[in-house]
Scaffold this active site. Sequence first.
Site, PDB file in Angstrom:
ATOM      1  CE  LYS A  75      72.102  45.860  45.723  1.00  0.00           C
ATOM      2  NZ  LYS A  75      72.575  46.197  47.092  1.00  0.00           N
ATOM      3  CB  SER A 151      74.035  49.579  46.761  1.00  0.00           C
ATOM      4  OG  SER A 151      74.067  48.384  47.518  1.00  0.00           O
ATOM      5  CB  SER A 175      73.317  48.478  50.619  1.00  0.00           C
ATOM      6  OG  SER A 175      74.441  49.252  50.314  1.00  0.00           O
TER       7      SER A 175
END
Length: 497
Positions: A75, A151, A175
């Site tokens: 990520k 996220s 997330s």
Amino acid sequence: MDFREYASFDAVALAEQVRAGAVTAAQLLQLARSRADLVDGDLNSIVVAIGPEADAQASSAYLSGPLAGVPFLIKDLAQEYRGYPTSYGSRSLSRDIASEHALITQRFLDAGLVIFGKTNTPELGAKGVTEPDFWGPSRNPWNHSRTPGGSSGGSAAAVAAGIVPAAGANDGGGSIRIPAACTGLVGLKLGRGLSPYGPQSGEVMFGMVSQGVVSRTVRDSAALYDAIVAPDPNADYLAGFPTEPYAKGLNQRPAGLRIGWTTKSAVNPHPDREAVAAVERTVKLLDDLGHRTEQVAPPYDDWALSRDFLSIWFAQVTAQVSDIKQRTGAKNSDFEADTLGIAEFGRYSGMTTPVAALENTKTYVRSLAAFHEGFDFLLTPTLATPPPLIGFTATSPLVHAAARVVHALHGGRFMSISGVLDQTVEDGLGWVPYTQLANVTGRPAISIPLHWTDDGLPLGVQFVGALGSENVLLRLAAQLEEAQPWIHRFPPVPRDR
């Protein structure tokens, strides 16, 4: 190996194929990149490509580790890769080149994973959808008009689309679990202190954020957490680490667990019927497996918790924006309007509000601990609605303009009296009111894909466990995966061309 065969294997199986000499790491990397070339133009899941380093790693004769040769993505937030920017989804950090790997990135590499890219995330990870102005929105492979959540939405979209079997993620308010629920994946948030942070920063949001992964199978999650969960000599404290690997006990099926379940939420008093159906179907499955289920009232005040959570979150964003400006020289124009509005609200609130919110977390911890005296797990929907449309949570251009003016003029007092916090609870958390509990209390929680809507969209259910219950959570998830498999499900995107 062609793509159909590649997609039929999870990460553990792919690593076994590499060890057996049935396929090489370089061949797997090519398959992953080819898949990304085919589908990611629509999905926008990968925002940074890691080229020469991945090629060198995949072709190395010394590649080792339990997951050696498996293609992987990290990520683009708090998972730094040396020599590449970590943008946090923001123009303000688009040139912030990492001088060293994050600890979690190094542990992924030590496991033999071949990292060839970084995935999309909302600015500063501050939303439950992945629609940054800088990179543009990521889209759900199951329906391109829908969000993959956030996220860690870019990671979830890439895994669900078959680019990689698992990808790096992190979770500060859901997330990992939100995107897992949106895209039909497994998403485990570890208990506080188990996952590594640094060396770029310490624990984020006073320890509420946890590093981790999203994956297609429970055993992949277990294997990946075995690779990253270990003491950190630079940590502030020593957590209670597991005494045996997570993967070791997956074949031990739990029996007679006590599971309290609810779909109620003061933040969203009327969750979608599909969210209710997801839990009710899971309850029946649990009963069939011999577990004891009981409908309960929510063991905490989720409206108060949501306000306290956002107060802490806003303070975190305020500090991040200030740090980025000081460290990089970024200007207001380098941030999204929503981010500036949040930062100004946090600035105006000062220290009193987040400190009081932190003090309130003790109440939620005690309430959940009392619940776990009578139940092993709390079962809820992961989402209150199916994955919403892209742009569903976006604020209007007028509000954007007002947020920039308010930030520039330090108009936090106006935001305070306007009820922006309560409005943010309703608008921002209304579709995801169940996930913040585990972050605020530091408990482990997992989302697993046990339900698909009539429209063919995945919708996960969440189990929240007591401290140290990660092993049992994974065993229960593996039991449910065996009873109602999901790995054969693929979104309707082209598999070959």
